[in-house]
Design an enzyme around this catalytic site. Structure first.
Site, short mmCIF file in Angstrom:
data_model
loop_
_atom_site.label_atom_id
_atom_site.label_comp_id
_atom_site.label_asym_id
_atom_site.label_seq_id
_atom_site.Cartn_x
_atom_site.Cartn_y
_atom_site.Cartn_z
N ASP A 160 -6.42 -6.42 4.23
CA ASP A 160 -7.54 -5.83 3.49
C ASP A 160 -8.44 -6.92 2.93
OD1 ASP A 160 -9.17 -4.01 2.25
OD2 ASP A 160 -7.72 -3.41 0.73
N LYS A 176 3.06 -14.82 3.67
CA LYS A 176 3.32 -15.59 2.44
C LYS A 176 4.82 -15.81 2.32
CE LYS A 176 1.88 -17.56 -1.40
NZ LYS A 176 1.13 -18.84 -1.36
N TYR A 229 0.80 -1.22 0.00
CA TYR A 229 0.00 0.00 0.00
C TYR A 229 0.84 1.28 0.00
CZ TYR A 229 -4.58 -2.12 0.37
OH TYR A 229 -5.74 -2.80 0.10
#
Length: 342
Positions: A237, A179, A127
């Site tokens: 999100d 991840k 972001y």
């Protein structure tokens, strides 16, 4: 309540359905004598209309002064070079922790007794939007490149916030979502910091970790295994919207943006311009956000009264807006809660 006991706070009604759901929330807050002294400001499309900026200087100055805000949904115009209003707010005030609790409020759905809190890192990751194009031949946008940034300091801070939240609120477990099997640097650092912090709480708070895709699957198959989830910006999100889906959608999902010097509370959903002004909007998400705001300023008693009245209104009185299978208007729903509070 005497003026001396009032708490200054910025009020941003928002766009679309924002003003009408904000009016409903203010009606309920008035019924519990909420301590806020509101400074009403604008943002989003209303900000552009007023002064050409979706995040006006007057709004920013108000939040700097009050360090506390309740906001409805804000629309960032497509095109025109405007960055996301929400992202700008988070960066401007260092609102590093995004807290999104989800809890079953209406029984009989696909999932019963959901009670999960997602803590999302709010100012780093992908972001940061460090993006550019590379031209190839005659195509100036042939290759798009985006960079994400995670710092050790921020990873430690958000994970520690999640564990401290769990300890303070009687939660039992924190799941670190990442991840790191593929994004070994960007989210590997997040996992590494998570494991360090988890050891500090060993014996008090259980900890585990999940790869984000496995977490998404397990939220569908067995969401009851999760208690508090902490994760990076983009994953948070996505997963927070998935969590909202377990309890009826974004109309049931509040959000709190917490920083060291300010806190902004919001409905997670959008401005829904297609139903604006029709009295159809569900004010629950914004009302739940207002309850988080009451908790934040030490008025958990008032927040608890509102939550209890909401549940009774929904499940005993059967007063529900159309999105929840009822026929009540936005104002009818607020009035139903007020009747329960009186």
């Amino acid at each position: 309540m005497a003026l001396a006991t009032k708490i200054p706070a910025t009020l941003i009604p928002g766009d679309g359905i924002g003003p009408e759901i904000m009016d409903a929330v203010l009606m309920v807050l008035g019924a519990v004598d909420a301590p806020f002294e509101w400074d009403r400001q604008v943002g989003g499309l209303a900000g552009i209309e007023a002064c050409g900026d979706p995040l006006p200087k007057a709004t920013l100055d108000s939040i700097r002064r009050t360090r506390l805000a309740l906001k409805g949904p804000l629309t960032t115009p497509v095109g025109g070079g405007f960055r996301s209003v929400n992202v700008r707010m988070r960066e401007e005030f260092g609102l590093y922790a995004n807290v999104r609790p989800v809890r079953t409020m209406i029984p009989g759905g696909r999932y019963e007794e959901i009670d999960i809190v997602l803590v999302r890192e709010n100012i780093e990751g992908l972001y940061v939007a460090f993006e550019h194009f590379i031209a190839v031949g005659d195509d100036p946008r042939a290759v798009a490149i985006s960079q994400g940034i995670n710092t050790r300091a921020e990873c430690m801070r958000i994970v520690r916030y999640a564990f401290e939240y769990a300890a303070t609120h009687g939660r039992k477990k924190v799941t670190i979502v990442h991840k790191a099997n593929v994004l070994k640097a960007l989210t590997g650092l997040f996992l590494e910091c998570g494991e360090i912090v988890a050891r500090e709480y060993e014996g008090r708070i259980e900890a585990n970790d999940r790869i984000v895709d496995a977490c998404a699957m397990q939220l569908v198959m067995n969401p009851w295994q999760f208690d508090v989830i902490v994760t990076t910006n983009l994953f948070g999100d996505i997963l927070s919207d998935q969590l909202a889906g377990l309890v009826g959608g974004l109309g049931m999902a509040p959000g709190a943006n917490i920083g060291p010097d300010a806190a902004i509370f919001e409905a997670v959903h959008g401005s829904a311009p297609d139903i604006a002004g029709k009295g159809l909007a569900n004010p629950l998400a914004l009302l739940l956000a207002a309850c988080l705001m009451l908790d934040h300023v030490g008025r958990a008693d008032s927040a608890g009264r509102i939550r209890k009245a909401m549940l009774a209104c929904l499940n005993t009185d059967g007063v529900r807006t159309p999105d929840l299978g009822g026929k009540a208007s936005t104002a009818d729903f607020a009035q139903g809660i007020v009747r329960r509070l009186n």
